[in-house]
Design a protein around this motif. Structure first.
Motif, PDB file in Angstrom:
ATOM      1  N   ASP A 483     -37.991  35.984 117.200  1.00  0.00           N
ATOM      2  CA  ASP A 483     -38.641  36.333 118.587  1.00  0.00           C
ATOM      3  C   ASP A 483     -38.065  36.806 119.901  1.00  0.00           C
ATOM      4  OD1 ASP A 483     -40.412  33.607 117.909  1.00  0.00           O
ATOM      5  OD2 ASP A 483     -38.824  32.331 117.956  1.00  0.00           O
ATOM      6  N   GLY A 484     -37.194  37.937 119.312  1.00  0.00           N
ATOM      7  CA  GLY A 484     -36.788  38.657 120.688  1.00  0.00           C
ATOM      8  C   GLY A 484     -35.403  37.939 121.225  1.00  0.00           C
ATOM      9  N   TRP A 499     -37.308  43.633 117.511  1.00  0.00           N
ATOM     10  CA  TRP A 499     -36.599  42.302 117.330  1.00  0.00           C
ATOM     11  C   TRP A 499     -35.173  42.838 116.288  1.00  0.00           C
ATOM     12  CZ3 TRP A 499     -39.850  37.658 115.046  1.00  0.00           C
ATOM     13  CH2 TRP A 499     -41.073  37.492 116.565  1.00  0.00           C
ATOM     14  N   THR A 523     -29.654  41.251 123.230  1.00  0.00           N
ATOM     15  CA  THR A 523     -31.566  41.587 121.758  1.00  0.00           C
ATOM     16  C   THR A 523     -32.681  41.812 123.287  1.00  0.00           C
ATOM     17  OG1 THR A 523     -32.258  39.361 122.755  1.00  0.00           O
ATOM     18  CG2 THR A 523     -30.739  39.332 121.623  1.00  0.00           C
ATOM     19  N   GLU A 524     -33.498  42.208 122.235  1.00  0.00           N
ATOM     20  CA  GLU A 524     -34.693  43.266 122.776  1.00  0.00           C
ATOM     21  C   GLU A 524     -34.713  42.066 124.393  1.00  0.00           C
ATOM     22  OE1 GLU A 524     -39.011  44.610 121.747  1.00  0.00           O
ATOM     23  OE2 GLU A 524     -38.793  42.496 121.431  1.00  0.00           O
ATOM     24  N   ASN A 525     -34.835  40.595 124.691  1.00  0.00           N
ATOM     25  CA  ASN A 525     -35.997  40.404 125.516  1.00  0.00           C
ATOM     26  C   ASN A 525     -34.404  39.294 126.378  1.00  0.00           C
ATOM     27  OD1 ASN A 525     -34.590  37.900 124.360  1.00  0.00           O
ATOM     28  ND2 ASN A 525     -36.831  36.697 124.006  1.00  0.00           N
ATOM     29  N   GLY A 526     -32.872  40.374 125.806  1.00  0.00           N
ATOM     30  CA  GLY A 526     -32.383  39.570 127.254  1.00  0.00           C
ATOM     31  C   GLY A 526     -30.942  38.917 126.855  1.00  0.00           C
ATOM     32  N   HIS A 527     -31.302  38.455 125.348  1.00  0.00           N
ATOM     33  CA  HIS A 527     -29.879  37.123 125.113  1.00  0.00           C
ATOM     34  C   HIS A 527     -29.189  37.847 124.194  1.00  0.00           C
ATOM     35  CE1 HIS A 527     -33.888  34.781 126.082  1.00  0.00           C
ATOM     36  NE2 HIS A 527     -33.601  33.623 125.820  1.00  0.00           N
ATOM     37  N   LEU A 544     -28.573  34.284 127.450  1.00  0.00           N
ATOM     38  CA  LEU A 544     -27.911  35.225 128.356  1.00  0.00           C
ATOM     39  C   LEU A 544     -26.922  36.273 129.342  1.00  0.00           C
ATOM     40  CD1 LEU A 544     -31.757  33.981 130.214  1.00  0.00           C
ATOM     41  CD2 LEU A 544     -31.738  35.489 128.448  1.00  0.00           C
TER      42      LEU A 544
END
Length: 559
Positions: A483-484, A499, A523-527, A544
């Motif tokens: 999920d990115g 991902w 990761t791609e979404n900032g995690h 995050l």
């Protein structure tokens, strides 16, 4: 080990290339997937369709765009992996009950040539990875020649194979190229000299067979009266001395005297010559081989117009009630696949003759000194059977022509890093369970195979804090934050898209990352990756920010 060659003076010849592409054709976001293995049936690969793919992969590997090189490396890795997984299979009926393994089928030398050449260009550009090189090392190319080709009595039936025009030159020229590029790869990988020499000797033997008069080139005396009693050798009874004297002509029999199956196949011999030069075993051509080659050149010239069109006056032969007849009405281009014929501008052999075969004969009509890459297809769905493929364009125009004129640097140097990642507790390591195909955890208390990864810096150069990277387990899968980010971390996919791409950050300071630095992976979404409890259990990507569990000490070695 670098394989570099001094740049030869560029000849004043025309090299027409297709319009530049605005995208990387190996990018997995494209509609047509070049990394998948194309099959005829459950076990037998489709040589034409795969040659199409290997041509695209080669052209992206040879591109100046770093992103295209990167995608080419990924596509090549996937395609080689799926091919090596094939079981032994029965090839076309020409092999009877012979079973062949991956990369061992009829005319498979063309695909093998492009695999090795693409990998060596990737190495020179810093895009060759340890997992990809390891896969290519597993290729075991074997020359397979049609048992029903040639002009001798033990081949096909009472009257030999001249009846159907089945020369072996195609088989041997392609085999020579495959073995020669295998030699170049082994030399670049610093394999034992005996292995390099064995591959080089196989290539040289195939070159010799490609020029001989019982296997490959039909030496015919036009002055012989027709009809004649049909024999096993049919029209192919001339000698090298008669070719030199001009009392015999050299034909490339394929249904009839097809110029692409005679002179045209010297592009594959030129490819082999280039590869053997890189391997350190350049061939020496005998006087007889040069005579045969020049006779093929003269025949091609005489049956091509000054405007660059093959004529329709080539010989064909028939057996009628035990008598052999000769006609001068064969289309010299040969029909080609789907009725689309070969063109003279596909076969730029002039430079190879001048540089390696003692000079090209003085042309009467056409010099075979230009190449038009626009004659080949770039869209498989609109290309007739995939025949006029980028693979043929690459072999005819690059390996057999452009690299004859100016040889680029080739290398098997690895551009990735080998990494091991110790968790915050100092006693555990990031680990891909079962070497890949499952979850990624932080349970291991020692760093062995499952805890060793290949790391690629997407933009190349020094590995810096803030660079985008992807990590590959040695079995080939990439580490993925599902999920990115915000969920689990696995190693299940063979393509690093969103991902699978992470930003590597130093947890203190900025600049270059070196072995021993504490780092984090965003990761791609900032995690961020997080080894729960600091190590010894799960590896997730739920947070995050970076505190402690998100810090890993990197053990980094540039390959």
């Amino acid at each position: 080990m670098h394989l570099k060659a001094g740049l030869l003076a560029t000849a004043a010849v025309l090299f027409v290339v297709p319009q530049a592409f605005a995208y990387c054709r190996t990018d997995p976001h494209q509609t047509y997937d070049v990394s998948s293995l194309k099959m005829i049936n459950a076990t037998q690969p489709d040589s034409q369709a795969n040659l199409f793919d290997y041509g695209i992969i080669f052209e992206d590997a040879d591109d100046t765009d770093a992103e295209c090189q990167d995608w080419a490396a990924i596509a090549l890795s996937k395609k080689v992996r799926w091919t090596l997984a094939l079981p032994y299979y029965q090839d076309t009926p020409r092999f009877g009950t012979t079973f062949v393994g991956p990369y061992q089928g009829w005319l498979e030398g063309a695909n093998v040539s492009l695999v090795y050449a693409a990998a060596l260009r990737l190495g020179a550009k810093g895009r060759l990875t340890k997992p990809l090189a390891g896969l290519i090392d597993q290729i075991s190319y074997v020359q397979n020649i049609d048992r029903n080709c040639g002009f001798v009595s033990n081949r096909k039936g009472q009257y030999g194979v001249w009846v159907n025009g089945n020369s072996c030159m195609d088989d041997w020229a392609v085999a020579a190229s495959g073995s020669a590029w295998a030699a170049a790869w082994k030399a670049a990988r610093s394999r034992p000299a005996t292995q390099v020499q064995a591959a080089a000797n196989a290539a040289k033997a195939a070159i010799a067979n490609a020029f001989n008069l019982t296997e490959s080139v039909c030496a015919h005396r036009p002055g012989d009266p027709m009809p004649a009693i049909a024999t096993s050798d049919g029209p192919c009874t001339g000698s090298v001395a008669e070719l030199a004297a001009g009392t015999a002509v050299a034909l490339g029999l394929h249904n009839g005297d097809a110029i692409p199956y005679g002179l045209g196949l010297i592009t594959s011999i030129a490819s082999a010559d280039v590869a053997l030069g890189y391997a350190g075993y350049p061939p020496t051509y005998t006087a007889d081989q040069k005579t045969v080659a020049k006779a093929l050149y003269k025949n091609g010239d005489l049956h091509t117009t000054a405007g660059g069109d093959f004529k329709t006056d080539c010989y064909r032969f028939t057996n009628q009630s035990g008598l052999m007849y000769r006609y001068s009405d064969f289309a010299c281009r040969e029909a080609g696949f789907g009725g689309v014929g070969y063109q003279p501008e596909m076969f730029p052999v002039y430079e190879f003759f001048n540089r390696r075969l003692g000079g090209a004969p003085v042309a009467v009509n056409y010099s075979f000194n230009t190449f038009d890459g626009g004659l080949f297809c770039d869209n498989f769905t609109t290309c007739v059977g995939g025949f006029w493929s980028p693979g043929r364009r690459a072999i005819y125009g690059k390996l057999g022509y452009a690299w004859v004129v100016s040889r680029p640097p080739l290398s098997a140097d690895l551009g990735d890093y080998t990494v091991k990642l110790k968790t915050y507790d100092g006693v555990h390591y990031v680990s891909a369970r079962n070497g890949g195909g499952s979850d990624v955890n932080a349970e291991a208390s020692a760093a062995t195979y499952d805890e060793t990864f290949s790391l690629v810096d997407v933009n190349g150069g020094q590995l810096m804090s803030g660079d985008v990277v992807y990590l590959q387990v040695l079995e080939g899968q990439y580490i993925t934050a599902n999920d990115g980010g915000g969920s689990d971390v696995v190693a299940q996919h063979y393509t690093p898209v969103g991902w699978e791409r992470f930003t590597i950050e130093k947890t203190w300071g900025t600049g270059q990352i070196v072995s021993g630095n504490p780092v984090a992976f965003r990761t791609e979404n900032g995690h961020y990756w997080s080894a729960i409890d600091g190590g010894g259990g799960e590896l997730l990507a739920p947070y995050l920010g970076v505190v402690t569990w998100e810090v890993f000490t990197i053990d980094l070695t540039h390959n």
